[in-house]
Design a protein around this motif. Structure first.
Motif, short mmCIF file in Angstrom:
data_model
loop_
_atom_site.label_atom_id
_atom_site.label_comp_id
_atom_site.label_asym_id
_atom_site.label_seq_id
_atom_site.Cartn_x
_atom_site.Cartn_y
_atom_site.Cartn_z
N GLY A 36 0.85 -1.19 0.00
CA GLY A 36 0.00 0.00 0.00
C GLY A 36 0.88 1.24 0.00
O GLY A 36 1.90 1.28 -0.67
N GLU A 37 0.49 2.23 0.74
CA GLU A 37 1.29 3.46 0.83
C GLU A 37 2.17 3.47 2.07
O GLU A 37 3.04 4.32 2.20
N SER A 38 1.97 2.52 2.97
CA SER A 38 2.64 2.56 4.26
C SER A 38 4.16 2.47 4.19
O SER A 38 4.85 3.02 5.04
N ASN A 39 4.69 1.79 3.20
CA ASN A 39 6.15 1.65 3.13
C ASN A 39 6.74 2.18 1.83
O ASN A 39 7.87 1.88 1.49
N ARG A 40 5.98 2.98 1.10
CA ARG A 40 6.43 3.47 -0.20
C ARG A 40 7.77 4.19 -0.12
O ARG A 40 8.67 3.94 -0.91
N GLU A 41 7.92 5.11 0.81
CA GLU A 41 9.17 5.88 0.91
C GLU A 41 10.36 4.97 1.23
O GLU A 41 11.43 5.13 0.64
N ALA A 42 10.17 4.03 2.13
CA ALA A 42 11.26 3.09 2.47
C ALA A 42 11.63 2.23 1.26
O ALA A 42 12.81 1.97 1.01
N VAL A 43 10.62 1.78 0.49
CA VAL A 43 10.85 0.96 -0.68
C VAL A 43 11.64 1.74 -1.73
O VAL A 43 12.60 1.24 -2.31
N VAL A 44 11.25 2.99 -1.95
CA VAL A 44 11.94 3.81 -2.96
C VAL A 44 13.37 4.13 -2.51
O VAL A 44 14.30 4.05 -3.31
N ARG A 45 13.53 4.47 -1.25
CA ARG A 45 14.90 4.75 -0.74
C ARG A 45 15.78 3.52 -0.85
O ARG A 45 16.93 3.60 -1.27
N ALA A 46 15.25 2.37 -0.46
CA ALA A 46 16.03 1.12 -0.54
C ALA A 46 16.40 0.83 -2.00
O ALA A 46 17.52 0.38 -2.28
N PHE A 47 15.48 1.10 -2.91
CA PHE A 47 15.79 0.86 -4.31
C PHE A 47 16.92 1.78 -4.78
O PHE A 47 17.78 1.36 -5.55
N GLY A 48 16.94 3.02 -4.32
CA GLY A 48 18.02 3.93 -4.68
C GLY A 48 19.38 3.39 -4.26
O GLY A 48 20.35 3.45 -5.01
N VAL A 49 19.44 2.82 -3.06
CA VAL A 49 20.68 2.22 -2.57
C VAL A 49 21.02 0.98 -3.41
O VAL A 49 22.17 0.78 -3.81
N TYR A 50 20.02 0.17 -3.68
CA TYR A 50 20.19 -1.03 -4.51
C TYR A 50 20.78 -0.66 -5.87
O TYR A 50 21.75 -1.25 -6.33
N LEU A 51 20.20 0.33 -6.53
CA LEU A 51 20.67 0.78 -7.84
C LEU A 51 22.14 1.19 -7.78
O LEU A 51 22.95 0.76 -8.59
N GLU A 115 -3.19 9.42 -11.03
CA GLU A 115 -3.91 10.67 -10.73
C GLU A 115 -3.25 11.56 -9.69
O GLU A 115 -3.69 12.68 -9.47
N LYS A 116 -2.24 11.08 -9.02
CA LYS A 116 -1.55 11.92 -8.03
C LYS A 116 -0.07 11.58 -8.02
O LYS A 116 0.33 10.47 -8.40
N GLU A 117 0.72 12.53 -7.61
CA GLU A 117 2.17 12.35 -7.59
C GLU A 117 2.58 11.51 -6.39
O GLU A 117 2.30 11.87 -5.24
N VAL A 118 3.17 10.36 -6.66
CA VAL A 118 3.70 9.49 -5.60
C VAL A 118 5.10 9.04 -6.00
O VAL A 118 5.42 8.96 -7.18
N ALA A 119 5.90 8.75 -5.00
CA ALA A 119 7.26 8.27 -5.25
C ALA A 119 7.21 6.87 -5.87
O ALA A 119 6.32 6.08 -5.59
N CYS A 120 8.18 6.61 -6.73
CA CYS A 120 8.27 5.34 -7.44
C CYS A 120 9.75 5.05 -7.67
O CYS A 120 10.56 5.99 -7.78
N HIS A 121 10.13 3.78 -7.78
CA HIS A 121 11.54 3.47 -8.03
C HIS A 121 12.00 4.07 -9.36
O HIS A 121 13.18 4.36 -9.54
N GLY A 122 11.07 4.32 -10.26
CA GLY A 122 11.41 4.99 -11.51
C GLY A 122 12.02 6.36 -11.29
O GLY A 122 12.87 6.82 -12.05
#
Length: 137
Positions: A36-51, A115-122
């Motif tokens: 859901g939205e509960s861990n979106r920021e952590a998921v995106v941040r972790a992906f940045g480190v992964y990349l 429809e709304k701006e949300v963080a994404c690994h993209g």
């Protein structure tokens, strides 16, 4: 040229550039499960480190995703295609090359909300591409 991250629900037939899917079934997918939205920021941040770790520091994608998941209390998605480092670097380098050649890029991801701006690994790909565009690769 421009790089945008879009939802598959908002694709336009008039786009004149290269459209690249970055979902979990491909090499450029995010290994971390979005709950859901509960861990979106952590998921995106972790992906940045992964990349960074996989591209810059020669980390193995499976090992690095497991390390980061454990460190940040994230789950690895069952649908994630575990790429080799070589496959990941090859695909990411293709993005860099397209950008350097002035090709407009659309990165398509299912977690990007139409429809709304949300963080994404993209978004991490956009940041990395813009960063590496100033460097030789």
């Amino acid at each position: 040229m421009s790089i945008t991250v879009v939802s598959p629900k908002t694709l336009s037939d008039s786009f004149e550039g290269k459209r690249i899917y970055i979902d979990r079934r491909g090499v450029l997918g995010n290994p971390f499960e979005l709950e859901g939205e509960s861990n979106r920021e952590a998921v995106v941040r972790a992906f940045g480190v992964y990349l960074y770790q996989v591209y810059e520091k020669d980390a193995d994608p499976a090992e690095e995703s497991n390390r980061l998941a454990q460190k940040h209390g994230l789950a690895i998605s069952k649908s994630w295609k575990r790429p080799t480092r070589e496959a990941f670097v090859t695909k990411f380098t293709e993005l860099l090359t397209l950008h350097k050649e002035q090709t407009s890029l659309e990165l398509v991801c299912h977690c990007k909300h139409p429809e709304k701006e949300v963080a994404c690994h993209g978004d991490m790909y956009v940041r990395a591409i813009n960063y590496y565009a100033t460097k030789e690769f």
